[in-house]
Design an enzyme around this catalytic site. Structure first.
Site, PDB file in Angstrom:
ATOM      1  N   ALA A 125       1.017  -1.060  -0.082  1.00  0.00           N
ATOM      2  CA  ALA A 125       0.342   0.167   0.552  1.00  0.00           C
ATOM      3  C   ALA A 125       1.240   1.297   0.035  1.00  0.00           C
ATOM      4  CB  ALA A 125      -0.953  -0.067   0.785  1.00  0.00           C
ATOM      5  N   HIS A 126      -0.112   2.648   0.143  1.00  0.00           N
ATOM      6  CA  HIS A 126       1.042   3.687  -0.645  1.00  0.00           C
ATOM      7  C   HIS A 126       1.433   3.656   0.914  1.00  0.00           C
ATOM      8  CE1 HIS A 126      -3.013   4.429   1.767  1.00  0.00           C
ATOM      9  NE2 HIS A 126      -2.934   5.640   2.449  1.00  0.00           N
ATOM     10  N   ASN A 127       2.968   4.695   1.193  1.00  0.00           N
ATOM     11  CA  ASN A 127       4.085   5.582   2.054  1.00  0.00           C
ATOM     12  C   ASN A 127       4.979   3.961   2.372  1.00  0.00           C
ATOM     13  OD1 ASN A 127       3.132   7.437   1.644  1.00  0.00           O
ATOM     14  ND2 ASN A 127       1.549   7.637   2.712  1.00  0.00           N
TER      15      ASN A 127
END
Length: 176
Positions: A125-127
């Site tokens: 997922a993001h980050n």
């Protein structure tokens, strides 16, 4: 660079840099402003956007790199999308399996550390920030804003909740 090979049906956007001896497979899509290092292999049907990719990276068929993450906030008319403005940075000698997804960061970047190996059908997922020389087996899911140290090993179908930090050399058993 000289020696890069682009196979049939691949689409290369504007201002893309592709290094020497890199092969972009049939029907892959490399979006504007991406950079791909030397001696890489981008599999057929892979999609890459908002990404900086190091040398000797292998991205297998159908993998999607740099798509928007799952970012929404409640608003007056329901869920509203949070803009995804970050990139994906993949360091040298990483391998990403078929049909795996690596989301771009929301404000910062998603980072995959040097020498890390990610199996097929994994969601990053993001980050997320994954350290160096990690191994993540298939069907695993890493939720947003997770930090993973160096040398970690995840068995198949591991799920990691968002916003946690996992130290160096941690081993997580399958289906945990």
């Amino acid at each position: 660079e000289e020696g890069a090979e682009i196979e049939a049906g691949a689409v290369i956007g504007d201002h893309v840099a592709i290094g020497r001896n890199t092969v972009v497979g049939a029907n892959a899509v490399i979006s504007d402003h991406c950079q791909i290092g030397r001696d890489c292999r981008i599999g057929s049907g892979a999609g890459i956007q908002y990404a900086l990719i190091g040398n000797q990276v292998i991205i297998l068929n159908g993998a999607q790199i740099g798509q928007d993450g799952f970012g929404y906030v409640p608003g007056a008319s329901g869920l509203e999308k949070v803009p995804q403005l970050g990139r994906v940075i993949i360091q040298d000698r990483v391998e990403i399996g078929a049909n795996t997804t690596v989301d771009r960061g929301t404000l910062g970047d998603t980072v995959i550390g040097e020498g890390t190996k990610i199996d097929n059908l994994v969601q990053i997922a993001h980050n997320v920030r994954i350290g160096r020389h990690c191994a993540i087996a298939g069907h695993s899911g890493i939720s947003g804003s997770v930090t993973i140290g160096d040398g970690c090993m995840f068995g198949g179908r591991v799920g990691v909740a968002d916003h946690i930090t996992i130290g160096n050399r941690v081993q997580i058993g399958a289906a945990s």
